[in-house]
Motif scaffolding. Structure first.
Motif, PDB file in Angstrom:
ATOM      1  N   HIS A  70       0.872  -1.332   0.190  1.00 41.99           N
ATOM      2  CA  HIS A  70       0.006  -0.028  -0.267  1.00 41.99           C
ATOM      3  C   HIS A  70       1.183   1.329  -0.196  1.00 41.99           C
ATOM      4  CE1 HIS A  70      -2.714   2.934   1.304  1.00 41.99           C
ATOM      5  NE2 HIS A  70      -4.061   1.706   1.000  1.00 41.99           N
ATOM      6  N   TRP A  71       0.240   2.773  -0.490  1.00 43.42           N
ATOM      7  CA  TRP A  71       1.343   3.816  -1.229  1.00 43.42           C
ATOM      8  C   TRP A  71       1.414   3.754   0.502  1.00 43.42           C
ATOM      9  CZ3 TRP A  71      -0.371   7.427   1.405  1.00 43.42           C
ATOM     10  CH2 TRP A  71      -2.247   8.452   2.183  1.00 43.42           C
ATOM     11  N   GLY A  88      -0.833  -4.149  -3.684  1.00 36.93           N
ATOM     12  CA  GLY A  88      -1.471  -2.442  -3.059  1.00 36.93           C
ATOM     13  C   GLY A  88      -2.345  -3.596  -1.973  1.00 36.93           C
TER      14      GLY A  88
END
Length: 200
Positions: free
Chosen positions: A132-133, A164
């Motif tokens: 995940h960012w 992600g």
């Protein structure tokens, strides 16, 4: 051939990180039954915990694992979802089980911060991986041997696949259905899920 999909669940697991892949593989199995009546199911999906005791996912959802480490049996595809993984990182038995299971499985995949658990198990060293960012920098700082890539929905390295968060985990799971059981089944599964979500 029926492949067993083992999804690891733990306290503070992100609900859609494990439920999304669960839905994809069970929908694919239902769709396969429609396409080839009487044919062998492509997937059997099981949730696996360190024990079979009730656990609490994020936001308090009660989850009862179907099997524990000792009773999990052979796993063809191991999926490690994300969530709050701090406690899991500090459990040597969990990390050892992930590493050992990945070593025997056809492939291992992660959703979101599940990549951090794979990295702790030494499965991502020298490989490209994503998460995940919001967790990219943690993965990069904690595991410098991992070639962390941003803005990628998933990265398929063959035996290891990382993705992600949430929706990317669903997309990755559809990709795995295509890899393991063919493009037609993956497309029909995606259409079935879209229909059920929109019409449900």
């Amino acid at each position: 051939m029926t492949r067993t999909i083992g999804i690891y669940v733990f306290d503070d697991v992100e609900v859609l990180d494990f439920a999304g892949p669960y839905e994809v593989f069970t929908c694919a199995t239902r769709m396969a039954a429609k396409l080839a009546r009487g044919g062998e199911a492509p997937f059997r999906v099981r949730t696996i915990g360190a024990t079979t005791a009730m656990l609490r996912a994020r936001a308090g959802l009660s989850v009862l694992p179907e099997a524990d480490f000792a009773g999990a049996g052979d796993i063809d595809v191991l999926i490690v979802p994300g969530g709050v993984v701090t406690a899991e990182l500090a459990k040597p038995d969990v990390i050892a089980w992930i590493a050992a299971t990945a070593g025997k499985s056809e492939l291992t995949a992660s959703v979101c911060t599940g990549a951090i658990l794979l990295a702790q198990a030494g499965l991502l060293d020298g490989q490209e991986a994503t998460t995940h960012w919001a967790d990219v920098e943690e993965l990069r700082a904690s595991f410098p041997l991992v070639r962390v890539r941003e803005q990628r929905r998933w990265i398929d390295n063959g035996a290891i696949v990382t993705s992600g968060g949430i929706s990317a985990g669903i997309d990755m799971s559809l990709h795995l259905v295509e890899r393991l059981a063919g493009r037609e089944l993956a497309l029909r599964t995606a259409h079935l899920m879209e229909y059920e979500w929109n019409e449900g």
